[in-house]
Design a protein around this motif. Sequence first.
Motif, short mmCIF file in Angstrom:
data_model
loop_
_atom_site.label_atom_id
_atom_site.label_comp_id
_atom_site.label_asym_id
_atom_site.label_seq_id
_atom_site.Cartn_x
_atom_site.Cartn_y
_atom_site.Cartn_z
N LEU A 1 0.83 -1.21 0.00
CA LEU A 1 0.00 0.00 0.00
C LEU A 1 0.86 1.26 0.00
CD1 LEU A 1 -2.80 -1.15 2.47
CD2 LEU A 1 -2.94 -0.94 -0.01
N PHE A 2 1.99 1.22 0.70
CA PHE A 2 2.91 2.37 0.66
C PHE A 2 3.45 2.59 -0.75
CE2 PHE A 2 7.54 3.49 0.93
CZ PHE A 2 7.36 4.86 1.09
N THR A 3 3.72 1.49 -1.42
CA THR A 3 4.33 1.57 -2.74
C THR A 3 3.33 1.93 -3.83
OG1 THR A 3 5.88 -0.15 -2.05
CG2 THR A 3 5.78 0.32 -4.40
N MET A 4 2.11 1.43 -3.73
CA MET A 4 1.19 1.50 -4.86
C MET A 4 0.05 2.50 -4.71
SD MET A 4 0.82 -2.45 -6.07
CE MET A 4 2.23 -3.35 -6.70
N THR A 5 -0.28 2.91 -3.49
CA THR A 5 -1.42 3.81 -3.35
C THR A 5 -1.09 5.19 -3.92
OG1 THR A 5 -3.03 4.72 -1.81
CG2 THR A 5 -0.76 4.59 -1.03
N THR A 6 -2.10 5.81 -4.48
CA THR A 6 -1.93 7.17 -5.01
C THR A 6 -2.54 8.22 -4.07
OG1 THR A 6 -3.99 6.92 -6.28
CG2 THR A 6 -1.91 6.37 -7.40
N ILE B 1 -2.42 10.48 -1.07
CA ILE B 1 -1.30 11.05 -0.32
C ILE B 1 -1.40 10.74 1.17
CG2 ILE B 1 -0.07 13.17 0.29
CD1 ILE B 1 0.24 12.29 -2.61
N ALA B 2 -2.60 10.92 1.74
CA ALA B 2 -2.76 10.68 3.17
C ALA B 2 -2.50 9.21 3.51
CB ALA B 2 -4.18 11.08 3.60
N GLN B 3 -3.01 8.33 2.65
CA GLN B 3 -2.81 6.90 2.89
C GLN B 3 -1.34 6.54 2.73
OE1 GLN B 3 -4.49 3.82 0.19
NE2 GLN B 3 -5.67 3.18 1.98
N LYS B 4 -0.68 7.12 1.72
CA LYS B 4 0.75 6.83 1.50
C LYS B 4 1.57 7.27 2.71
CE LYS B 4 2.65 7.13 -2.58
NZ LYS B 4 3.36 5.83 -2.75
N ASN B 5 1.25 8.46 3.27
CA ASN B 5 1.97 8.93 4.44
C ASN B 5 1.74 8.03 5.65
OD1 ASN B 5 3.09 11.10 3.10
ND2 ASN B 5 1.40 12.50 3.61
N ALA B 6 0.49 7.54 5.78
CA ALA B 6 0.18 6.66 6.91
C ALA B 6 0.96 5.36 6.81
CB ALA B 6 -1.32 6.38 6.95
N TYR B 7 1.02 4.80 5.60
CA TYR B 7 1.75 3.54 5.44
C TYR B 7 3.26 3.75 5.40
CZ TYR B 7 -2.53 0.93 5.05
OH TYR B 7 -3.74 0.35 5.34
N PHE B 8 3.71 4.97 5.09
CA PHE B 8 5.12 5.30 5.22
C PHE B 8 5.55 5.15 6.68
CE2 PHE B 8 8.07 8.76 6.40
CZ PHE B 8 9.21 8.31 5.75
N GLU B 9 4.73 5.66 7.59
CA GLU B 9 5.05 5.56 9.02
C GLU B 9 5.02 4.10 9.48
OE1 GLU B 9 6.13 7.91 10.93
OE2 GLU B 9 5.90 9.47 9.39
N LYS B 10 4.06 3.33 8.97
CA LYS B 10 3.98 1.92 9.34
C LYS B 10 5.20 1.15 8.84
CE LYS B 10 -1.12 1.78 9.27
NZ LYS B 10 -1.41 1.40 10.66
N CYS B 11 5.67 1.48 7.64
CA CYS B 11 6.84 0.80 7.08
C CYS B 11 8.10 1.15 7.88
CB CYS B 11 7.03 1.19 5.61
SG CYS B 11 5.86 0.39 4.50
N LEU B 12 8.22 2.41 8.31
CA LEU B 12 9.34 2.79 9.17
C LEU B 12 9.34 1.97 10.46
CD1 LEU B 12 9.49 6.70 8.92
CD2 LEU B 12 11.14 5.05 8.03
N SER B 13 8.13 1.74 10.99
CA SER B 13 8.02 0.95 12.22
C SER B 13 8.45 -0.49 11.99
CB SER B 13 6.57 0.99 12.71
OG SER B 13 6.40 0.17 13.85
N VAL B 14 8.12 -1.06 10.82
CA VAL B 14 8.48 -2.45 10.52
C VAL B 14 10.00 -2.62 10.52
CG1 VAL B 14 8.47 -4.25 8.74
CG2 VAL B 14 6.39 -2.95 9.22
N VAL B 15 10.72 -1.73 9.81
CA VAL B 15 12.18 -1.90 9.69
C VAL B 15 12.90 -1.49 10.97
CG1 VAL B 15 12.17 -1.65 7.19
CG2 VAL B 15 12.45 0.39 8.62
N SER B 16 12.17 -0.85 11.89
CA SER B 16 12.77 -0.47 13.18
C SER B 16 12.59 -1.56 14.22
CB SER B 16 12.14 0.83 13.69
OG SER B 16 12.30 1.87 12.76
#
Length: 685
Positions: free
Chosen positions: A604-609, A611-626
């Motif tokens: 969803l971070f990679t494919m959603t267009t 903006i709000a959803q992309k930012n939300a999943y950007f934060e979730k992805c940061l949490s995964v790699v942390s």
Amino acid sequence: MSLDSIIDGFKGSKKSELTIENLIISSDYFLKKAHEQVLRTNNSNGRDIYFKLIKLSIQALLMIVKNYANVLTPYVEVIVFFKLASIYISETENIEKADEYVNRAIAISKRNKFAEALFLSEFLEAQIIEKSSPHLLINYLNEKITNYEESHFQNFANAFSLVKIDTLLTRDPDTSVILLQNLIQGSLDPLTHSYCLLHLSNLHLYRGSPAVAMELIEEADRLIDISGNVPVQLKAMSSLTRYYAYIESNEVDLSTKLMKSISSLMSSEQKVSWKTWREDGIFKLDLPMNDGNNMSYKVFWLNSDEFVIMFYFLTGVHFMCEAANGKKKSKKVFDKCLQIIEKQLAELENFSEEDRELNIVALSDRLVKLKFTKYCIKCYQAWIGFLNNDWKAINYLNEFMSSYNNRKFTNREFVYFSLLLPKVFYLFALYYHEKGDLQAAKYYYLKVRNLTSGTNSINSKVPPCSNIGIGSAIIAPKQEFSELFAFSTLHLFILSLFELKEAAKVPAERRNEILSGCHKLSNQLYKDLNEAFITKSTSNSFSQGFASSNDLLRMTYKVHAELSKDISSGDNSPNVIAEISECYEKYENSTFFPFIGNLVKYLLFTMTTDIAQKNAYFEKCLSVVSTPNGSDFDKIVSVFILKSLIHHFRRSGENERANMAELQLQYFQKCLSEKFKFVSENVHL
């Protein structure tokens, strides 16, 4: 009105009639005493005593036949002959005697127009035919159904229809379920109707259609609520079936609420020492008669111990969605369930002075069911270990397969334990898949597919088995109705795509042949997956299988389909992305395993267009790699995420963050390098 209650009419009669009554009571006493001492049959002396008591029970009735024939009333004759037939068929191998006496009971009942006694005797005759001439049973049942319908005894006809349905379940399940559906549409008393609805809902659950099962359970509960004299076992059956349906449908909140309700029911029954629950699991339902009275018929279900075991078993499955997050509830519940099972096995397999009211056949069935449930739990515990990067349970699975392959189980155990093979092979496939041995993984995924396909090989390997509450190969879920078929097919499809990619590296002289084989397999798998996920438009409720009705599986399939595309090309479907997002948000906090959840975040971070959803999943992805990664699969997902994050940081000018992400990426790639090397070396094309 039962046959046993007819005896009451002869109390206080003439001397000979009192003697007859006492002999009948003595016969019942010796039979009951034998069943109470069933645990002593685990040694030769105990078995001798058991069969001596059975012999005494028979002799008491034969004394009546021999010495008092001239004073027997027709009612008492029916009672004596019926009891003799019952004991011969259930406790001995003398089927001829059972048949002789039940036919004498039938003849007297017909001659004297004893409608209820005739029904019970003919019902017993069906059990005798099942043992003596099973190929004649369906014709016999059809005859009785027709006769009772023409005589306007519809409830008797319905009872024979239920026997026919159960018989066909182990021979022709498609016809059986059609008959059960037709019976439900007919004229049934409320309690029998609710029982039939629960029976059908269980078949839907077993065959992979939880959504349809829920509709049937709702109707069954409505009938139970408006009925009087409802046995607690029928209410417990409905609750346990509903619990199973909620778990299969990923309804975590509803299953949690119902779990507490069933726990409360168990506490209430424990306070009264489970007084209405029989050792053999039988309870009775009232059957209205044409004259306004009721007679009762037996329903074979669970005893109190088995009910508790099944509740703990389902609760362990219920909590498995938390197991991958390191929570221990599932393991604790399964451990508790195993403790109860081991205690039961120790009591039932060893010589004991404890009284149990069971015959030897029921004891044998109980032991098989307990062992089967034990092995099922071991499979789930192995899966819990796998989810937490603990692979030691593979040793137990190897031991099970060694015992199975070397026929260390009894013949009956071998038949029923064959039903566990798809689960065991699937776990083997997961084990080898995680270890990077793709050829071994592929081998076991294919075995699972073969065993869960429409022409699976279990049927050819083991004989048909009777219905003791475990199921059988002939009614086991197949193809899209089987979650193991669906998941093994999906795994195989992923592996086949990888092999296609690797085939391009093969020398030119062998490449076309290898590519042809890879394409053939991948095309078949793709076809099976598409067919599995198509929602069929038909009035046949059994056409809606597990794959087409399970949101999480559908989402997993769509996630894979999207990830298989070239992400950078932007060739993705907004509708599919929206559907995946909706499903993820629905189940995020309840039934998601971290691996698939993290894949969805990446997708969803990679494919959603948006903006709000992309930012939300950007934060979730940061949490995964942390978060510290456990398994290699988790590390692989982190590699995907980090590559996207690096691209994101570079585009936004955050070079320092991009450099940090690259260092983290290099670390994960180093951790995975040996595995990828092993995988490449084990692609045998």
